[in-house]
Write a protein that holds these residues in place. Structure first.
Motif, PDB file in Angstrom:
ATOM      1  N   THR A 208      -1.682  16.894   0.622  1.00  0.00           N
ATOM      2  CA  THR A 208      -0.546  15.918   1.092  1.00  0.00           C
ATOM      3  C   THR A 208      -0.541  14.495   0.544  1.00  0.00           C
ATOM      4  N   LEU A 209      -2.090  14.317   0.165  1.00  0.00           N
ATOM      5  CA  LEU A 209      -2.216  13.051  -0.795  1.00  0.00           C
ATOM      6  C   LEU A 209      -1.072  12.765  -1.735  1.00  0.00           C
ATOM      7  N   ILE A 210      -0.872  11.634  -2.151  1.00  0.00           N
ATOM      8  CA  ILE A 210      -0.079  10.393  -3.109  1.00  0.00           C
ATOM      9  C   ILE A 210      -1.080  11.709  -4.597  1.00  0.00           C
ATOM     10  N   ASN A 237       3.502   5.257   1.835  1.00  0.00           N
ATOM     11  CA  ASN A 237       3.556   4.420   1.262  1.00  0.00           C
ATOM     12  C   ASN A 237       2.212   3.024   2.330  1.00  0.00           C
ATOM     13  N   GLN A 238       1.772   3.878   3.228  1.00  0.00           N
ATOM     14  CA  GLN A 238       0.213   2.990   3.295  1.00  0.00           C
ATOM     15  C   GLN A 238      -0.916   3.711   1.784  1.00  0.00           C
ATOM     16  N   GLN A 239      -0.379   4.834   1.883  1.00  0.00           N
ATOM     17  CA  GLN A 239      -1.580   5.915   0.994  1.00  0.00           C
ATOM     18  C   GLN A 239      -1.583   5.276  -0.275  1.00  0.00           C
ATOM     19  N   GLN A 240       0.159   4.568  -0.781  1.00  0.00           N
ATOM     20  CA  GLN A 240       0.085   3.963  -1.726  1.00  0.00           C
ATOM     21  C   GLN A 240      -0.112   2.320  -2.189  1.00  0.00           C
ATOM     22  N   GLN A 241      -0.770   1.947  -0.797  1.00  0.00           N
ATOM     23  CA  GLN A 241      -1.462   0.577  -1.383  1.00  0.00           C
ATOM     24  C   GLN A 241      -3.145   1.166  -1.183  1.00  0.00           C
ATOM     25  N   ILE A 242      -3.455   1.713  -0.136  1.00  0.00           N
ATOM     26  CA  ILE A 242      -4.693   2.249  -0.277  1.00  0.00           C
ATOM     27  C   ILE A 242      -5.077   2.829  -2.206  1.00  0.00           C
TER      28      ILE A 242
END
Length: 336
Positions: A208-210, A237-242
């Protein structure tokens, strides 16, 4: 002892994938035909990586000498597209060898789940599970899981995986018999295939990770278990920020940071500020204490003023009195 190599038959047995008699992999009426490579499309969200380096060079050489021996399997969809179910590498090698078309078998009237099973099964047939990258394993297991779940097969294993994917929703009323069955299922998978039910669950969760984050698992920038905790940050969106912060600031994600990111997300405290504090290491650094650090007096100093007959308590009391007198005299001198 080396772990047994997972081959397609083993993996099919593990997930109880039992094709119907009229399987989608059986030759269709009309047999093999040829088609231009330009008319074929990769399977959507296909995460199995194309061969590179020597493996690709060997395949291109083989195509030069013998042509494409194994037909490419295509799915003729209802909207008229021809999606590659098996043969992405064969098409790539054929194009590099200068060919413009290749042998194909065309499948029709498939559901998406059936198409996914063909993609994963054929990839497992052609390469060992142990040779796959973490992202390929995660993709393969997740796609298998979703397809098989819709068919209602292997409920015991699927329920165990479901529990691993949602640890907070575990059934506290499970009977000891049910628990024993789950443990037996997990142990059997671990013994026969070197792949436990918990490992399956972690791979599916990691899927499920981008893409930028799961790619860092493949390169070793993010450890497998750290990626598992990170996958509980479900907001993409928070995954993308990370991912962006890792790229722009050079931040690393280790186990402690991943655990904190998961904890802050699950408690609703993961903001832009706390995310930076965690990734920068500010939240994981130990605060310096204002208390004096412990100090040990050397034995040579002790022996100058004390005898072996004196107890540690007597020595401690004497040192305490001596220091009290020293600082009292010191303060008196400052006042004078």
């Amino acid at each position: 002892m080396a772990k047994p190599k997972v081959i397609i038959e083993d993996f099919a047995d593990m997930l109880n994938f039992e094709p119907e008699q009229n399987t989608a992999l059986a030759p269709v009426q009309g047999g093999i035909t040829e088609m231009d490579f330009s008319l074929m499309e990769p399977f959507p969200n296909h995460r199995f990586k194309l061969y590179e380096g020597q493996q690709l060079a060997d395949m291109v050489d083989s195509v030069h000498q013998f042509g494409i021996l194994l037909p490419i399997i295509l799915w003729h969809t209802e909207d008229g597209r021809h999606l590659i179910l098996s043969g992405h590498n064969r098409r790539n090698a054929g194009q590099l060898a200068g060919l413009i078309k290749g042998p194909v078998i065309i499948k029709e009237n498939l559901t998406h789940d059936e198409a996914v099973l063909i993609v994963t099964e054929t990839n497992l047939r052609q390469r060992s599970f142990s040779d796959m990258s973490h992202s390929e394993r995660a993709y393969c297991l997740a796609q298998h899981y979703e397809a098989l779940k819709s068919q209602g097969k292997r409920n015991d294993l699927l329920q165990e995986i479901e529990r691993l994917l949602n640890p907070h929703d575990s059934d506290e009323n499970s009977t000891s018999v049910q628990l024993e069955q789950k443990l037996e299922s997990r142990e059997k998978v671990g013994q026969e295939y070197g792949l436990s039910a918990s490992k399956v669950g972690r791979y599916i969760k990691i899927s499920t990770l981008i893409e930028p984050l799961i790619a860092k698992v493949d390169t070793g920038e993010i450890a497998f278990l750290a990626a598992y905790d990170l996958s509980f940050v479900e907001n993409r969106n928070q995954q993308q920020q990370i991912s962006d912060l890792m790229e722009s600031e050079g931040y690393k994600v280790d186990m402690k940071k991943a655990e904190l990111l998961r904890s802050y997300y699950e408690t609703g405290k993961l903001t832009d500020t706390t995310m930076v504090q965690i990734l920068s290491g500010e939240k994981t650094r130990k605060l310096k204490s204002n208390k004096p650090q412990p100090f040990k007096v050397k034995a040579t100093v002790i022996s100058k003023y004390f005898t072996n007959e004196q107890s540690p308590k007597e020595i401690e009391d004497t040192i305490d009195k001596a220091l009290t007198m020293y600082f009292e005299n010191l303060n008196t001198e400052v006042v004078d």
